[in-house]
Enzyme design. Structure first.
Site, mmCIF file in Angstrom:
data_model
loop_
_atom_site.group_PDB
_atom_site.id
_atom_site.type_symbol
_atom_site.label_atom_id
_atom_site.label_comp_id
_atom_site.label_asym_id
_atom_site.label_seq_id
_atom_site.Cartn_x
_atom_site.Cartn_y
_atom_site.Cartn_z
ATOM 1 N N GLY A 118 0.726 -1.125 0.010
ATOM 2 C CA GLY A 118 0.043 -0.037 -0.068
ATOM 3 C C GLY A 118 1.017 1.250 0.150
ATOM 4 O O GLY A 118 2.109 1.160 -0.351
ATOM 5 N N ASP A 120 2.032 5.273 1.992
ATOM 6 C CA ASP A 120 2.547 5.772 3.288
ATOM 7 C C ASP A 120 1.493 5.307 4.370
ATOM 8 O O ASP A 120 1.980 5.294 5.714
ATOM 9 C CB ASP A 120 2.855 7.289 2.978
ATOM 10 C CG ASP A 120 4.039 7.288 2.278
ATOM 11 O OD1 ASP A 120 4.886 6.789 1.911
ATOM 12 O OD2 ASP A 120 3.844 8.549 1.518
#
Ligand SMILES: CCCCCCCCCCCCC/C=C/[C@@H](O)[C@H](CO)NC(=O)CCCCCCCCCCCCCCC
Ligand SMILES: Nc1ncnc2c1ncn2[C@@H]1O[C@H](COP(=O)(O)OP(=O)(O)OP(=O)(O)O)[C@@H](O)[C@H]1O
Ligand SMILES: [Ca+2]
Length: 466
Positions: A118, A120
């Site tokens: 994914g 941050d």
């Protein structure tokens, strides 16, 4: 097969721009016994590589970035893990904070690392889960801003599939799922500074990349309403926020980081095997030997700055990303126990644009009269609005918070508060207290490797010194 005895060796091949690829070479042999001896010897050598993970826990956010997380993992990463004989438990998240909550429940000691697929925000979730779990297991109260936190030895691997992927880019040099998977497989380890953010003795969040008030806080707040736009939302909200040109008034206090050798204006950046980060690691080890987990009273001076700011940015790392390959603070270090505090004071729209453009070229973005940068180990901020409210409360004895300051001078300075952008998440409080924790966690990475140009520049510097 004409020659039936063969074995294939898969290896990492370095390509351009810090990209890694998996390549293979097949060895043929007419003698079966000799072939088996080679296979056995290679297997034994691999067994000796203790840093390589064998069992990983993988969290996938199917909705991050362009919603490609699941596909990226299944097509590009899982086949490599399987080639490297890594077993995985894969968990596809169904809601925000799913991964974080799960990390408090799983038998974490079973794993050699945690992988997040994914952006941050997803990394931040996994980091909060792991650090939170470590503190809980060790009886450390996260709400105490001065508590010495317990280091997290389980490494995190990031497979980039988000909108900015700044943490991956700043620690590997590129956002590329195959490159990151290979760094995990070879068992790289990169320590990372983590800052804790508190308000009134209440823990809010940890941050590793950007903690930004004003410009980046406003971009994030606006962009959250436009998630459907995908990564483009940041450009749209960035343009809107640039035009609105709001500045915010407040008081900043910070303790300069005197323990580290570097400065934010250095020409050299943090690279693999960085000597400045290594020196901080040694200091940390010595400090631990001296005081164990006891808190050492910190008497060092605080500097105070009051003013009107377009942006207040605290960065633990360069924050390099595809939008800005050198980042918000090009000389920031991944693991030196400090953060760079960047203050952009009230200036014209044109000057602010000149400042922004310098994030995309080779010119120095700190070389402006309205920009100041400091290397700090702790930091506090209170907005003018809150100060005014608090003095109202003490002066008149009112217990009425949240009143707007009506006697604010008429200028472009916004009467309301901005919000803090904490690694891509908004914080509820504008008054915060921040402390850098040196090398609190580790990633499956090795920092950005020096490219040929940098290496030859550094070599000629050494020659000059000699
Ligand atoms: C003229 C071009 C100027 C370009 C300037 C580019 C500077 C870009 C600096 C990027 C720094 C990213 C820091 C990383 C933060 C992450 O923890 C966080 C979570 O993923 N991402 C964001 O908050 C997402 C932050 C996204 C920020 C996007 C900023 C876009 C600014 C656009 C301004 C346009 C002005 C145009 C005027 C004509
Ligand atoms: N299944 C899910 N449904 C909704 N939200 C989720 C889910 N899983 C994780 N999240 C949340 O989505 C947020 C954003 O995710 P992520 O960081 O992967 O993508 P991004 O925001 O596009 O990228 P970046 O953070 O790099 O800008 C995270 O904060 C995470 O908590
Ligand atoms: Ca740092």
């Amino acid at each position: 097969m004409a020659k039936p005895h063969a074995f294939t060796v898969y290896y990492v091949k370095k390509a351009r721009n810090h990209r890694w690829r998996c390549s293979d070479v097949t060895f043929w042999c007419v003698d079966e016994q000799l072939c088996n001896q080679w296979i056995q010897a290679l297997k034994e050598l691999l067994e000796l590589q203790k840093a390589r993970p064998k069992q990983l826990l993988v969290y996938i956010n199917p909705y991050g970035g362009k919603r490609q997380g699941k596909r990226i993992y299944e097509q590009k990463v899982a086949p490599l893990f399987s080639l490297a004989s890594i077993s995985t438990d894969v968990f596809i998240t169904e809601r925000a904070n799913h991964a974080k909550d799960n990390l408090f429940e799983v038998n974490i000691n079973k794993y050699d690392g945690v992988v997040c697929v994914g952006g941050d925000g997803m990394f931040s979730e996994v980091m909060h889960g792991l650090i939170g779990r470590m503190q809980k297991d060790s009886g450390i109260d996260q709400n105490n801003p001065k508590a010495p936190l317990v280091q997290c030895n389980i490494r995190i691997g990031i497979i980039p599939a988000g909108s900015t992927d700044c943490i991956c880019y700043s620690t590997v040099g590129i956002s590329d799922p195959v490159t990151s998977a290979l760094h995990i497989i070879v068992g790289d380890s990169q320590p990372l500074d983590v800052s804790s953010v508190h308000h009134n003795n209440t823990f809010l969040k940890y941050t590793v990349s950007l903690l930004g008030y004003g410009f980046y806080g406003d971009i994030l707040k606006d962009s959250e309403k436009k998630r459907w736009m995908g990564p483009m939302r940041y450009d749209y909200s960035g343009f809107k926020t640039f035009l609105s040109h709001h500045c915010y008034e407040g008081t900043i206090s910070f303790q300069p980081a005197k323990h580290t050798l570097g400065s934010p204006r250095d020409k050299d950046s943090c690279r693999t095997g960085c000597h400045i980060c290594r020196q901080s690691e040694q200091q940390l080890a010595e400090q631990r030997k001296k005081c164990g987990l006891k808190h050492e009273e910190d008497e060092e001076e605080w500097k105070v700055i009051k003013g009107k700011f377009l942006a207040i940015n605290v960065v633990n790392m360069s924050c390099a990303c595809p939008r800005s390959p050198k980042g918000l603070s090009p000389a920031a270090h991944l693991a030196d126990g400090s953060a760079d505090l960047i203050l952009v004071r009230k200036c014209s729209r044109f000057d602010f644009l000149r400042y922004l453009v310098r994030h995309t070229n080779q010119d120095d973005q700190f070389d402006f009269s309205f920009v100041d940068v400091y290397r700090v180990k702790s930091f506090q901020f209170t907005s003018k609005l809150l100060e005014d409210n608090e003095s109202d409360v003490t002066d008149i004895g009112k217990k009425h918070f949240g009143r707007f300051c009506r006697d604010h001078p008429a200028c472009c300075c916004n009467i309301a508060n901005s919000t803090w952008n904490c690694d891509g998440e908004t914080l509820d409080s504008s008054a915060i207290e921040v402390r850098v924790h040196c090398q609190l966690m580790k990633l499956f990475a090795r920092g950005i490797e020096e490219n040929c140009k940098e290496a030859s520049r550094n070599q000629s510097r050494v020659e000059q010194l000699l």
